[in-house]
Design a protein around this motif. Structure first.
Motif: not given
Length: 163
Positions: A38-52
């Motif tokens: 759960v802890f590791r999932a959020m940074p991946r989502m934030l990176r994805e959103l920030s790049r889009d």
């Protein structure tokens, strides 16, 4: 003044925004398998959103509420874009949510997650930044001199003026 500090009284530009708060609470530190994914999932989502640039997420800020609580404040251009991201099968959120639900069955309360969504129309938010670098909604959108939206909180809240 410090690096990036904007002198004087500033506020965020007026406009509608969706504020999304999401977080997790680690209820059992020793059970790493329950909370680490759960802890590791959020940074991946934030990176994805920030790049889009078309995602609708305007900005975010991470906060820690002691050793157990992690919170992310996200600012979105609309609740429709937030909901579209949450349900998109080809984006990071859906698989992370499915994995959390699968693991939650065996986690037995070792990790908690929560979220809150606020749809805030133009004129229904007010903010003040004094001698600050861009922060919060101001960093996600833009900061403007206070006088541009009104000198007092009541002035900046058109809903308080009955509009």
């Amino acid at each position: 003044m410090g690096r990036g500090v904007i002198e004087g009284r500033m506020t965020a530009a007026d406009g509608g925004v969706t504020v999304f708060l999401i977080g997790m609470r680690i209820n059992g530190f020793r059970h790493l398998r329950s909370w680490w994914p759960v802890f590791r999932a959020m940074p991946r989502m934030l990176r994805e959103l920030s790049r889009d640039g078309e995602s609708g997420m305007l900005g975010h800020r991470l906060f820690f509420g002691g050793p157990r609580l992690i919170c992310v404040v996200q600012y979105w251009s609309s609740h429709e874009k937030l909901l579209a991201y949450a349900s998109a099968p080809d984006r990071e959120h859906r698989p992370a949510w499915a994995e959390f639900n699968r693991r939650a069955r065996s986690a037995r309360g070792r990790v908690g997650i929560w979220h809150e969504t606020y749809v805030v129309p133009a004129g229904a938010h007010e903010e003040m930044y004094v001698d600050m670098p861009p922060f919060g909604l101001g960093a996600a959108t833009e900061v403007v001199p206070v006088g541009r939206r009104g000198d007092t909180a009541r002035d900046r809240l058109s809903v308080a003026r009955g509009r």
